[in-house]
Design a protein around this motif. Sequence first.
Motif: not given
Length: 406
Positions: A300, A304, A335, A338, A345, A374, A381
Amino acid sequence: MSFTKKIIVAMILGIIAGIFLNIFTYDVSADDSIVINLFSVVSDLFISALKLVIIPLIFFSIVCGIISLSDDVSLSRLGIKTLSLYLLTTVIAISLGLLFSSFIDYEPILLSNLESDVSIDNIETESNFFPTNIFKSLSNGNIIHLLIFSVLIGIAASKVKDKVKTFVNYFHEFNAVINELVKIIISFTPIAVFCILSKTFATQGLETLTPLMGYFFTVVFVLLFHFFITFYFMLKTFTNLSPKKFFINIKDVIVFTFSTSSSSASIPFTLKAANEKCGINKSISSFTIPLGATINMDGTAIMQGCATFFLASLYGIDLGMPEILTIVITATIASIGTAGIPSAGIIMLTVIFTQIGIPLEGITLLLGVDRLLDMMRTSINVSGDLCISCIVANSENRIDETIFKS
Ligand code: ASP
């Protein structure tokens, strides 16, 4: 056929079926298509079942984990180590996103006619860090509150564990039942993966990619770079574990999170891989994995960083050193804040954009490719959570290398 193979086959078939449906139901809206609706029902059911077990799974596994932590493992040491490593990888991730984006020369594109349909519903806000009413926190699905409560109960229980043997036994037994339930739900993964991917590709198609190619491929490149290079060096620097074996061990999780786009919904699956594939002791993973799913979002952060650079270029906003620093700091905080759910995100991007002065409507421009991104960033992640969990477990001598290597 092995479970991994089944998931991979389901993934490929799901993507093919989705693209096929997208082409052949072009004159039918997604809401009217019976097949797409059926896939939606199956996907929602599976994700709901996973979400259903998250709270009891985290609660019982953390309490049991802490009770069985031996006295030589200090909880505060574990916490500090895990948090520092999570922060370190997040800062590396954002910096990579910004660095690689700066090599790309984005052509300004038409920024008018942007409809703002970014919804902020369903995003859990974690404004109060410490819980006051655990039942309220549980009904809001606040994972941080649950983590704090479980750790506190775990500490209290381990202090009196010799006096409360029945309580301890009950907890271990509840834990075993919840783990069994997780196994049952996970056995449906191949069907769910097929339905989720078919639905996604049927409703999104591939044509949404075209105008945002530069941004899309930069994010994908940096995600892959972070996965293969950063995680490789993290494991090489902090452990004696083989990064190659690590990548092989977590391949199921990657496919799984790619389909769910939710770190939180993937917690049961990630925990299983942490214990059964990476050999991480439950006393460590029950703490590091749910914590990572909530606060550690390397993928994420990469998105970003790239998105901020991309839109700043399109809006002609110059990013000097002070702005870059602001992005690194705000993106790290964003993050962490999030939620581990789909699209969270992109909504948190509003925090960074507000700081830098990028118009918020710019976010709608990114939505076309965000579903696909995503999926990929969620896999990164969760891989990050597993990488740090291996490092922490290794440093505490709580990793079973025979399982890791097998
Ligand atoms: N879907 C991501 C996750 O669950 C969060 C995001 O939207 O970046 O980890």
